[in-house]
Write a protein that holds these residues in place. Structure first.
Motif, PDB file in Angstrom:
ATOM      1  N   VAL A   1       0.868  -1.180   0.000  1.00  0.00           N
ATOM      2  CA  VAL A   1       0.000   0.000   0.000  1.00  0.00           C
ATOM      3  C   VAL A   1       0.905   1.229   0.000  1.00  0.00           C
ATOM      4  CG1 VAL A   1      -0.250  -0.017   2.534  1.00  0.00           C
ATOM      5  CG2 VAL A   1      -1.924   1.192   1.132  1.00  0.00           C
ATOM      6  N   ARG A   2       0.564   2.207  -0.841  1.00  0.00           N
ATOM      7  CA  ARG A   2       1.327   3.450  -0.922  1.00  0.00           C
ATOM      8  C   ARG A   2       0.358   4.625  -1.019  1.00  0.00           C
ATOM      9  NH1 ARG A   2       4.654   0.322   0.461  1.00  0.00           N
ATOM     10  NH2 ARG A   2       6.336  -0.524  -0.797  1.00  0.00           N
ATOM     11  N   VAL A   3       0.717   5.730  -0.383  1.00  0.00           N
ATOM     12  CA  VAL A   3      -0.033   6.979  -0.532  1.00  0.00           C
ATOM     13  C   VAL A   3       0.757   7.841  -1.501  1.00  0.00           C
ATOM     14  CG1 VAL A   3      -0.969   9.008   0.637  1.00  0.00           C
ATOM     15  CG2 VAL A   3      -0.924   6.802   1.826  1.00  0.00           C
ATOM     16  N   SER A   4       0.061   8.429  -2.468  1.00  0.00           N
ATOM     17  CA  SER A   4       0.752   9.261  -3.460  1.00  0.00           C
ATOM     18  C   SER A   4       1.451  10.431  -2.771  1.00  0.00           C
ATOM     19  CB  SER A   4      -0.223   9.764  -4.518  1.00  0.00           C
ATOM     20  OG  SER A   4      -1.211  10.595  -3.951  1.00  0.00           O
ATOM     21  N   PRO A   5       2.563  10.870  -3.322  1.00  0.00           N
ATOM     22  CA  PRO A   5       3.312  11.961  -2.689  1.00  0.00           C
ATOM     23  C   PRO A   5       2.507  13.234  -2.483  1.00  0.00           C
ATOM     24  CG  PRO A   5       4.662  10.875  -4.330  1.00  0.00           C
ATOM     25  CD  PRO A   5       3.270  10.324  -4.484  1.00  0.00           C
ATOM     26  N   ASP A   6       1.484  13.476  -3.322  1.00  0.00           N
ATOM     27  CA  ASP A   6       0.651  14.668  -3.127  1.00  0.00           C
ATOM     28  C   ASP A   6      -0.455  14.434  -2.104  1.00  0.00           C
ATOM     29  OD1 ASP A   6      -1.238  13.125  -4.487  1.00  0.00           O
ATOM     30  OD2 ASP A   6      -1.336  14.446  -6.228  1.00  0.00           O
ATOM     31  N   GLY A   7      -0.560  13.195  -1.580  1.00  0.00           N
ATOM     32  CA  GLY A   7      -1.528  12.881  -0.536  1.00  0.00           C
ATOM     33  C   GLY A   7      -2.953  12.695  -1.020  1.00  0.00           C
TER      34      GLY A   7
END
Length: 159
Positions: free
Chosen positions: A71-77
């Motif tokens: 699972v990853r959250v995009s750098p822009d949130g």
């Protein structure tokens, strides 16, 4: 040099929490559950994780064996990505856990990472023996380039 238990956040029995990702700008946290094929949102405040809503990592009506891995959250949130093994896709959610789409990515995606420039996502497909690249634009994944062949990739790290 010791780890000391501070708090325990529990999931339903058998959910199989595998990975978690922190939101880059606020107190949200996301946990992917390998055995239930779900994604759970919560908060992380003062060292305490409080879990809330849980959703499937698969599209409505899809009922297949599936074991999410990363699972990853995009750098822009703005987005949360989940790699689905066996369904062989990357699911893209908004941060309120609405499924925006699933994108075929290759066999048995084990890990994924955003590029340093934040415009691409690289997916390590363990059983396919390749790392594939996607353009990432406003929550949409578009394949590009030629897969990089390598035996059994299980982790990718931006450099």
């Amino acid at each position: 040099g010791r780890l000391v238990e501070h708090h325990v956040a529990t999931q339903p029995h058998g959910a199989g929490p595998r990975h978690l990702a922190f939101h880059p700008f606020d107190e949200r946290v996301y946990v992917v559950n390998e055995l239930h094929s779900t994604l759970t949102a919560g908060t992380f405040v003062n060292g305490v994780v409080t879990l809330g809503e849980t959703v499937s990592t698969l599209p409505a009506g899809v009922s297949v064996t599936n074991h999410p891995s990363a699972v990853r959250v995009s750098p822009d949130g703005r987005f949360v990505l989940v790699a689905n093994r066996f369904h062989d896709s990357v699911a893209v959610f908004d941060t309120d856990l609405r499924l925006l789409g699933t994108y075929p990515c290759g066999e048995f995606p084990r890990d994924m990472v955003f590029s340093v420039d934040r415009r691409r996502v690289y997916v390590a497909n363990e059983r396919a023996g390749e790392v594939v690249a996607f353009r990432f634009d406003d929550g949409v994944l578009t394949p590009f380039g030629v897969p990089l062949a390598m035996p059994g990739p299980s982790c990718v790290v931006p450099v």
